[in-house]
Design an enzyme around this catalytic site. Structure first.
Site, short mmCIF file in Angstrom:
data_model
loop_
_atom_site.label_atom_id
_atom_site.label_comp_id
_atom_site.label_asym_id
_atom_site.label_seq_id
_atom_site.Cartn_x
_atom_site.Cartn_y
_atom_site.Cartn_z
N TYR A 175 0.82 -1.21 0.00
CA TYR A 175 0.00 0.00 0.00
C TYR A 175 0.85 1.26 0.00
CZ TYR A 175 0.71 0.90 5.04
OH TYR A 175 1.24 1.21 6.26
N ARG A 233 8.41 4.17 -4.47
CA ARG A 233 8.43 3.16 -3.40
C ARG A 233 7.43 2.04 -3.69
NH1 ARG A 233 7.47 4.99 2.64
NH2 ARG A 233 5.37 5.30 1.81
N ARG A 288 -8.01 -20.85 -2.28
CA ARG A 288 -6.92 -20.48 -1.38
C ARG A 288 -5.74 -21.42 -1.58
NH1 ARG A 288 -5.23 -21.83 3.93
NH2 ARG A 288 -4.29 -20.07 5.04
N LYS A 328 6.43 -2.12 1.96
CA LYS A 328 5.25 -1.54 2.61
C LYS A 328 4.04 -2.46 2.43
CE LYS A 328 3.06 3.01 3.13
NZ LYS A 328 3.08 3.07 4.59
N GLU A 359 11.45 2.15 14.70
CA GLU A 359 10.58 3.23 14.20
C GLU A 359 9.29 3.22 15.00
OE1 GLU A 359 9.54 2.37 10.06
OE2 GLU A 359 9.59 0.23 10.52
N LEU A 364 10.79 1.00 7.44
CA LEU A 364 10.25 1.50 6.18
C LEU A 364 11.03 2.75 5.78
CD1 LEU A 364 7.90 0.97 4.13
CD2 LEU A 364 6.82 2.95 5.18
N1 PMP Z 1 7.39 3.55 9.14
C1 PMP Z 1 6.26 2.83 9.13
C2 PMP Z 1 6.24 1.51 9.81
C3 PMP Z 1 5.11 3.32 8.48
O1 PMP Z 1 3.98 2.59 8.46
C4 PMP Z 1 5.16 4.61 7.88
C5 PMP Z 1 3.96 5.22 7.21
N2 PMP Z 1 3.21 4.35 6.48
C6 PMP Z 1 6.36 5.32 7.93
C7 PMP Z 1 7.46 4.76 8.57
C8 PMP Z 1 6.49 6.68 7.30
O2 PMP Z 1 6.54 6.60 5.90
P1 PMP Z 1 6.04 7.79 4.99
O3 PMP Z 1 6.82 9.00 5.40
O4 PMP Z 1 6.38 7.37 3.61
O5 PMP Z 1 4.58 7.94 5.23
#
Ligand code: PMP
Length: 286
Positions: free
Chosen positions: A32, A51, A100, A150, A182, A206
């Site tokens: 996503y 991305r 499935r 992601k 994070e 991410l």
């Molecule tokens: N880390 C994680 C685990 C996230 O889910 C997100 C946002 N989806 C981010 C960092 C930040 O990414 P972005 O700046 O691209 O929204």
């Protein structure tokens, strides 16, 4: 009622349907993106498109649309739903095979599914939370090892958010081998003096699109940036802390595990970066 996009069609939200055999639903086999909208325009669309392509490639998943179509769909949805400030959510999954099965279906036989919808968020940029700052708790990071992709497997981040709420906080920072990875849905930073410290990119986090922009703007503003691991104890002793994401931009963190940072109110660096980020992003929005 919202107009959403599903597999080639614009539909009212209550008429949009996905199969019960969709691998996104059965196996979280999907990726996503979330792109923010300010002044009715998309923020850093190209970053999100790049991305997305990387996430799809890493999972051997085909994109059902070209980059140009993707931009057109984003813009159509913003317009059809009259979004001035808000978000566009996009999800692509490995489609809906006839049954499935753990093995991936043949992409020539089973096309990927694609869904996009908007979220209207008036006041996203002028958020009162940014004035107050947020509180975080720390939790163990027990997610899988490819957090750079992601994917829609967001159960643990979702649980982390609930743990934070239960503790009277706003979010959780995740810890691996004593170091902060994070936030549940954002990248994490601490500030010492004038130095901004954040974990380097790897499979452990991410690669935030907002992170890339904020670090670039920080360097352009002659702020010092150090990409290295930091511990939660170091974070508790920092002068400031903040998070970044497409939906929160830059948001100050004023408390970690009940320990107030500095005076317990947003410092100088995070609010300044938020201002720069919002200004520059609005200028470059499409
Ligand atoms: N880390 C994680 C685990 C996230 O889910 C997100 C946002 N989806 C981010 C960092 C930040 O990414 P972005 O700046 O691209 O929204």
């Amino acid at each position: 009622m919202r107009t959403v996009y599903v597999n080639g069609e614009y539909l009212p939200e209550d008429e949009a349907k996905i199969s019960i055999f969709d691998r996104g639903f059965l196996m979280a086999d999907g990726v996503y993106e979330v792109t923010s909208v300010l002044d009715g325009k998309l923020i850093d669309f190209d970053g999100h498109a790049v991305r997305l392509k990387r996430s799809l490639d890493e999972l051997d998943m085909a994109s059902p649309v070209s980059d140009e179509d993707l931009l057109a769909i984003h813009r159509d949805l913003v317009e059809k739903n009259g979004i001035v400030e808000g978000l566009v959510y996009l999800q692509i999954t490995r489609g809906a095979p006839a049954d499935r099965d753990f093995a991936f279906p043949d992409p020539d036989e089973v096309p990927s599914s694609i869904v996009l919808f908007t979220q209207n968020k008036p006041g996203l940029a002028a958020s009162p939370a940014a004035q107050k700052g947020m509180k975080v708790i720390s939790i163990e990071d027990i997610r899988w090892g490819r957090r750079d992709i992601k994917t829609v497997q967001l159960l643990y981040p979702s649980m982390g958010k609930m743990m934070a709420k239960k503790a009277g906080a706003d979010d959780a920072w995740m810890i691996q081998d004593g170091h902060v990875t994070e936030g549940t849905s954002n990248n994490a930073y601490i500030v010492k003096g004038n130095k901004i410290i954040t974990r380097p990119r790897s499979n452990d986090i991410l690669h935030g699109i907002t992170r890339a922009a904020v670090l670039r703007f920080a360097e352009e503003a002659q702020m010092e940036v150090e990409e290295r691991l930091f511990t939660i104890d170091e974070a508790k002793e920092a002068d400031e802390a903040f998070i970044t994401s497409a939906s929160t931009f830059v948001m100050p963190v004023v408390e970690i595990d009940g320990v107030a940072l500095g005076d317990g109110v947003p410092g100088k660096v995070a609010p300044r970066l938020r201002e720069i980020y919002l200004d520059e992003s609005r200028k470059a929005a499409i």
